[in-house]
Each structure stands twice: as structure tokens, then as C-alpha cells.
Write a protein that holds these residues in place. Structure first.
Motif, PDB file in Angstrom:
ATOM      1  N   LEU A   1       0.822  -1.206   0.000  1.00  0.00           N
ATOM      2  CA  LEU A   1       0.000   0.000   0.000  1.00  0.00           C
ATOM      3  C   LEU A   1       0.859   1.261   0.000  1.00  0.00           C
ATOM      4  O   LEU A   1       0.568   2.226  -0.723  1.00  0.00           O
ATOM      5  CB  LEU A   1      -0.938   0.010   1.219  1.00  0.00           C
ATOM      6  N   GLU A   2       1.921   1.253   0.792  1.00  0.00           N
ATOM      7  CA  GLU A   2       2.802   2.422   0.858  1.00  0.00           C
ATOM      8  C   GLU A   2       3.512   2.648  -0.479  1.00  0.00           C
ATOM      9  O   GLU A   2       3.673   3.793  -0.928  1.00  0.00           O
ATOM     10  CB  GLU A   2       3.830   2.253   1.983  1.00  0.00           C
ATOM     11  N   ALA A   3       3.931   1.562  -1.121  1.00  0.00           N
ATOM     12  CA  ALA A   3       4.598   1.681  -2.420  1.00  0.00           C
ATOM     13  C   ALA A   3       3.663   2.288  -3.458  1.00  0.00           C
ATOM     14  O   ALA A   3       4.064   3.158  -4.247  1.00  0.00           O
ATOM     15  CB  ALA A   3       5.098   0.314  -2.892  1.00  0.00           C
ATOM     16  N   VAL A   4       2.413   1.849  -3.454  1.00  0.00           N
ATOM     17  CA  VAL A   4       1.436   2.379  -4.416  1.00  0.00           C
ATOM     18  C   VAL A   4       1.149   3.844  -4.108  1.00  0.00           C
ATOM     19  O   VAL A   4       1.085   4.682  -5.015  1.00  0.00           O
ATOM     20  CB  VAL A   4       0.141   1.546  -4.399  1.00  0.00           C
ATOM     21  N   ARG A   5       0.992   4.163  -2.833  1.00  0.00           N
ATOM     22  CA  ARG A   5       0.711   5.554  -2.455  1.00  0.00           C
ATOM     23  C   ARG A   5       1.844   6.479  -2.885  1.00  0.00           C
ATOM     24  O   ARG A   5       1.616   7.611  -3.338  1.00  0.00           O
ATOM     25  CB  ARG A   5       0.498   5.649  -0.941  1.00  0.00           C
TER      26      ARG A   5
END
Length: 416
Positions: free
Chosen positions: A306-310
Motif C-alpha cells: 500500500l505504501e509503495a502504491v501511495r
């Protein structure tokens, strides 16, 4: 960190389990959750997933860092917008972007404007005009209700009479909501999940195959899904690349060009035709039951994902080399009218092999049905054949009265 999952079905059960495996997760909260999710999360069954004000209040109280929205209805009602405004990181598109699923007419309009491969279509708000179009085009033909229908607002009519009956049913509530009539596409279907943030895309590198029809041999009415398996080894990486390059990436770019900022899962329901991969539908959330098998095989830390996508960072998703297959047990009558409250006994040994879609826990190994789709029973193995055998062996261990529940006996047959 503290995380919040919105929804109370099998997909959300899978999301909670995936989040519980993250090294970053401190506490998980679920609204409204279900009795199986209680093993992993604080369940707030007194709050509905449509109660935006109370959900925002809970997120503030519990210092939620990430909220993951499972079902389509809260997305369509603007829950992501409200949580974002409260300072919460939200995985799930805002109301405007969620139209990709909530309005088939909206999605079709964008696909045709930007030359994204899909079936030819017409939109109607009048029963007589729609019926005339069906008679002109003939069958087979596809009838879709515009708006949310929990995966059931689609009729694949093989005869003209079936199509006309479907139109009457979809217009029964009036002519306020459009009905989309599509060209019938022939080929093999698959489900591809892609994580999207504006023009950034991170595709799952394995695909799942859902089984939409209620009965064996792909017969009967369309449902929300009667079972799924992954990976689909006979659909190669070249097909995934084609689907991403010709459909998903152009759609993500098109949304940006339309002034929209999509953040969440872009679920592509696709079909391999003689003319290449084409779009059947887009959804704005993880598929159910595809999420259960895909997230079950995901080995990457879900919060890291999720952090990578954000942050729009390069990231390589890691999946188990196993196969996983799930079989839906559904209430008799589903997807039409069905009775709730049927007794189900699930042995303790199967607790980690099932995903709760519509079950209330009574005591010990005793449950009662509370929905149309009741539970997904899974199996894993080194091969799809092994996973299928395990899933069906597990299914036979579940006790219920006579024909209170039914399930398909051919999930995964095409892939074996």
C-alpha cells in the motif's frame, strides 16, 4: 500502526488476514466485520459500512493510519472522500472515481472515447426502445443494469426471449436508471487486479478465474461468484502484459485526462477473444471470491504494498508458487430469494480454510446462514489439481441440512 477494514464478507476476511501478517500492523479494526474476523480484529458490528460519520469518528478515535475499503457501496457513497478529509490514508477510490464500477455507462463512455478494447454497446432508458434493439441485434447478447448490483446485475442472454425477460426485470423498478446492452463476446474470461494511483499501475503478476454462473457447466443465472482459483497457468504472462498495456494503463491514463485521480484497486474482468483481450467490466475494489485466493497467495507485506502504491514506487509483488482454489457454498435459491437461518456445522480444523461471506457464529462449531453466499471453502497445493481436491474434501466436511446450501462441483475444471 492501526488499520481499519470496511466490510463484513469473505473479501474483507481475506483483507484482514493479509493485514494481520504485516510487520507494521499493531491493531486492526473492522466495520461491521463478522464473527470469523474477530480472531484478527476488533469488530464494530454496531456500525454499518454506510454510516460515514460514525466510521470517520471511529478512525479518529482509534488513530487509524490506513483504511482499506472492501465493498463497492461505501466507495460509491463517498466514504474514501470523508476518511481522506479526516487525515486517514485510504485504499479505495473516491466517489467520482468509483463511477468506474458504479456506472457501466460512465465506464463504457470512457472506453470508447479512448479506444480501450471492449464490446460494442448501446444505453437505454426506455423498455420499448431497448426491446426493439434486442430484436434488431439478436442473441446471444448481454444486458447490464447501470449502477451497483453486487455482481448480479448482468444477464448473458443466449436467446432473444431470455434477453427480453431480462430487460423487463431490469426495468421493473422504472426507467430512471439506464440499461446497457452489449455485444456478446466469446472466449475465456479471467480477473486481473491492478493497484492504481493516478497514472501509476502495479499489476498482480498472477490472475484468478472466477465462476459467475450459479450451476455446473456455466449454466444458470449470473451471481456474485461461485468460486475461484489462482494462478491460471494456461493464461500466460503475455496475456497479462496485453491486458495491462492495452486496457488497464490506458484506462488509468484516461481517468487522469478526465481530471480524475484514481487510487485503489482497478479490477479488470477480461476476456480473450479472437481479436485479442477485451474488457468485460471494471470494478473499483477487489473481486470476491478472487481476493480470497489471490491475497491468500500474496507473500509481500500488504502494508508495504500500500505504501509503495501511495508513493508511486517501483515494487515487485511476491506470490507463493502454490495453487489455491475456493468453492462458494450458497443458500438455496441464490441469487434470487433465499432463506436465512439454516444450520451449518464447520469443524474447528477448517477454521483457517474458510472465508466467511454470510455466516453468524452461534457456539463452538455451530453457525447459521445470514446471506446468499455463505462461505468460501479453500484448498492449497503444489498443483491446481491438488488444491482442487483439498478444497472439495474440505467442503465435504461441512454439515448442513439437506439442500439448504448448494455449490458447484466444477470449480477450476478449465485449469486442471
Amino acid at each position: 500502526m492501526n488499520v481499519l477494514v470496511i466490510g463484513g464478507g469473505g473479501r474483507e476476511h481475506a483483507l484482514v488476514k493479509a493485514l494481520s501478517r504485516s510487520k507494521h500492523t499493531k491493531n486492526i479494526h473492522a466495520v461491521p466485520g463478522n464473527s470469523s474476523i474477530e480472531k484478527y480484529a476488533d469488530v464494530h458490528s454496531d456500525i454499518k459500512d454506510s454510516d460515514i460519520d460514525r466510521i470517520v469518528e471511529l478512525a479518529k478515535k482509534e488513530n487509524i493510519t490506513w483504511a482499506v475499503i472492501g465493498p463497492e457501496a461505501p466507495l460509491n457513497e463517498g466514504l474514501a472522500d470523508a476518511l481522506e478529509a479526516a487525515g486517514v490514508k485510504v485504499f479505495g477510490p473516491r466517489k467520482l472515481e468509483a463511477q468506474l464500477e458504479s456506472s457501466k455507462a460512465f465506464a463504457k463512455k470512457i472506453m470508447f472515447k479512448y479506444d480501450i478494447p471492449t464490446a460494442a454497446y448501446q444505453t437505454f432508458t426506455n423498455l420499448i426502445e431497448a426491446a426493439e434493439y434486442v430484436k434488431q441485434e439478436g442473441a446471444p447478447i448481454v444486458i447490464k443494469k447501470d449502477g451497483l448490483a453486487a455482481g448480479k446485475g448482468v444477464a448473458v442472454a443466449m436467446t432473444e426471449n431470455e434477453a427480453l425477460d431480462a430487460l423487463k426485470e431490469m426495468f421493473a423498478e422504472g426507467e430512471d436508471n439506464p440499461v446497457v446492452i452489449e455485444e456478446f463476446l466469446e472466449g475465456e474470461e479471467f480477473s486481473l487486479m491492478v493497484l492504481v494511483n493516478g497514472e501509476y499501475t502495479l499489476p498482480f503478476n498472477i490472475v484468478a478465474q472466477d465462476h459467475k454462473r450459479a450451476y455446473d457447466g456455466d449454466t444458470g443465472p449470473n451471481t456474485g461468484g461461485m468460486g475461484a482459483y489462482a494462478p491460471v497457468t494456461h493464461i500466460g504472462s503475455d496475456v497479462i502484459r496485453e491486458a495491462v498495456s492495452k486496457i488497464v494503463k490506458p484506462m488509468a491514463d484516461a481517468m487522469v485526462k478526465e481530471g480524475l485521480d484514481y487510487f485503489g484497486v482497478m479490477y479488470l474482468g477480461a476476456i480473450i477473444t479472437k481479436d485479442g483481450v477485451k474488457t468485460i467490466e471494471f470494478n473499483a475494489r477487489f473481486g470476491d471470491p478472487e481476493a480470497q485466493v489471490l491475497l491468500g497467495l500474496l507473500e509481500s507485506d500488504f502494508i508495504d504494498v500500500l505504501e509503495a502504491v501511495r508513493n508511486k514506487e517501483s515494487y515487485e509483488l511476491q506470490f507463493s508458487s502454490d495453487s489455491m482454489l475456493g468453492v462458494i457454498l450458497a443458500s438455496k435459491g441464490y441469487p434470487k430469494d433465499y432463506v436465512k437461518g439454516a444450520s451449518v456445522i464447520i469443524p474447528d480444523e477448517l477454521e483457517d480454510e474458510i472465508f466467511n461471506s454470510g455466516l453468524n457464529h452461534l457456539k463452538d462449531d455451530r453457525y447459521e446462514t445470514a446471506g446468499g453466499r455463505v462461505l468460501l471453502v479453500t484448498g492449497r497445493g503444489n498443483t491446481l489439481e491438488e488444491a482442487k481436491q483439498t478444497a472439495y474434501n474440505n467442503t465435504k466436511k461441512i454439515e448442513f441440512n439437506n439442500d439448504a446450501l448448494f455449490y458447484r462441483k466444477d470449480i477450476g475444471e478449465r485449469g486442471v
